[in-house]
Scaffold this motif. Structure first.
Motif, mmCIF file in Angstrom:
data_model
loop_
_atom_site.group_PDB
_atom_site.id
_atom_site.type_symbol
_atom_site.label_atom_id
_atom_site.label_comp_id
_atom_site.label_asym_id
_atom_site.label_seq_id
_atom_site.Cartn_x
_atom_site.Cartn_y
_atom_site.Cartn_z
ATOM 1 N N GLY A 264 0.884 -1.126 -0.645
ATOM 2 C CA GLY A 264 0.011 -0.237 0.519
ATOM 3 C C GLY A 264 0.946 1.201 0.144
ATOM 4 O O GLY A 264 0.535 2.346 -0.611
ATOM 5 N N SER A 265 2.258 0.760 0.838
ATOM 6 C CA SER A 265 2.627 1.825 0.516
ATOM 7 C C SER A 265 3.650 2.582 -0.997
ATOM 8 O O SER A 265 4.036 1.074 -1.297
ATOM 9 C CB SER A 265 3.707 2.164 1.669
ATOM 10 O OG SER A 265 4.708 3.081 2.132
ATOM 11 N N PRO A 266 4.197 3.865 -1.229
ATOM 12 C CA PRO A 266 4.638 3.596 -2.969
ATOM 13 C C PRO A 266 6.300 3.235 -2.851
ATOM 14 O O PRO A 266 7.150 3.529 -3.838
ATOM 15 C CB PRO A 266 4.261 4.684 -3.157
ATOM 16 C CG PRO A 266 3.999 5.989 -2.026
ATOM 17 C CD PRO A 266 3.589 4.795 -0.878
ATOM 18 N N PHE A 267 6.598 3.175 -1.817
ATOM 19 C CA PHE A 267 8.261 2.574 -1.437
ATOM 20 C C PHE A 267 8.275 2.016 -0.101
ATOM 21 O O PHE A 267 8.133 1.198 0.834
ATOM 22 C CB PHE A 267 9.497 4.154 -0.776
ATOM 23 C CG PHE A 267 8.740 4.785 0.050
ATOM 24 C CD1 PHE A 267 8.631 4.745 1.412
ATOM 25 C CD2 PHE A 267 7.690 5.628 -0.311
ATOM 26 C CE1 PHE A 267 7.576 5.273 2.464
ATOM 27 C CE2 PHE A 267 6.608 6.886 0.513
ATOM 28 C CZ PHE A 267 7.580 6.575 1.971
ATOM 29 N N ALA A 268 10.090 0.890 -0.123
ATOM 30 C CA ALA A 268 10.247 0.096 1.449
ATOM 31 C C ALA A 268 11.400 0.680 1.151
ATOM 32 O O ALA A 268 12.218 1.357 0.461
ATOM 33 C CB ALA A 268 9.841 -1.046 0.705
ATOM 34 N N VAL A 269 11.610 0.241 2.705
ATOM 35 C CA VAL A 269 13.102 1.054 2.773
ATOM 36 C C VAL A 269 13.431 -0.643 3.870
ATOM 37 O O VAL A 269 13.162 -0.659 4.314
ATOM 38 C CB VAL A 269 13.395 2.213 3.666
ATOM 39 C CG1 VAL A 269 14.795 2.461 4.972
ATOM 40 C CG2 VAL A 269 12.587 3.345 2.967
ATOM 41 N N ASN A 270 14.547 -0.970 3.177
ATOM 42 C CA ASN A 270 15.305 -1.583 3.954
ATOM 43 C C ASN A 270 16.819 -1.640 4.347
ATOM 44 O O ASN A 270 17.469 -0.906 3.539
ATOM 45 C CB ASN A 270 14.918 -2.928 3.439
ATOM 46 C CG ASN A 270 13.656 -3.716 3.339
ATOM 47 O OD1 ASN A 270 13.351 -3.492 4.466
ATOM 48 N ND2 ASN A 270 13.527 -3.756 2.267
ATOM 49 N N SER A 271 17.519 -2.713 4.794
ATOM 50 C CA SER A 271 18.873 -3.174 5.547
ATOM 51 C C SER A 271 19.343 -4.751 4.831
ATOM 52 O O SER A 271 18.645 -4.603 4.163
ATOM 53 C CB SER A 271 19.507 -3.398 7.352
ATOM 54 O OG SER A 271 18.637 -1.874 8.072
ATOM 55 N N MET A 272 19.828 -4.103 4.427
ATOM 56 C CA MET A 272 20.678 -4.914 3.757
ATOM 57 C C MET A 272 22.643 -4.694 4.226
ATOM 58 O O MET A 272 22.847 -4.068 4.644
ATOM 59 C CB MET A 272 21.231 -4.999 1.999
ATOM 60 C CG MET A 272 21.557 -3.901 1.386
ATOM 61 S SD MET A 272 20.719 -3.717 -0.613
ATOM 62 C CE MET A 272 21.977 -4.734 -0.614
#
Length: 108
Positions: free
Chosen positions: A6-14
């Motif tokens: 539902g959100s236009p973006f995603a932020v994750n660590s890698m």
């Protein structure tokens, strides 16, 4: 830290073998940026600055060292227009702030 359905973006660590911990910013299935922690911090501050009217900048441009693409965001009255391969992703000021928060939270 993420957010996508539902959100236009995603932020994750890698983890990157040469750069260490990176922040992965995904706007679409075919548009992902990998930011160093310093780049993620700078982008977060820049987003807040334009959202709050502290900065008169009309565009935020960043070419992250660990990515093949660039972040290009144009400031408009209602938020920001982020360039993606398929055109542009329009973020209202709420989502600009949410993106800044998620970027900041992804930093150690």
């Amino acid at each position: 830290m993420s957010e996508r359905s539902g959100s236009p973006f995603a932020v994750n660590s890698m983890q990157h073998r040469a750069f260490g911990k990176l922040v992965k910013l995904q706007f679409a299935d075919d548009f992902t940026l990998r930011l160093t922690q310093a780049e993620a911090s700078s982008l977060s501050f820049a987003l807040v600055a334009v959202r709050d009217g502290i900065s008169p900048e009309r565009e935020i441009y960043m070419s992250p060292i660990a990515s093949d693409a660039a972040f290009v965001g144009s400031v408009c009255d209602s938020g920001m227009s982020i360039a993606v391969p398929a055109g542009a992703l329009e973020l209202d000021w709420f989502n600009v702030g949410r993106l800044a928060e998620l970027l900041a939270a992804a930093i150690d």
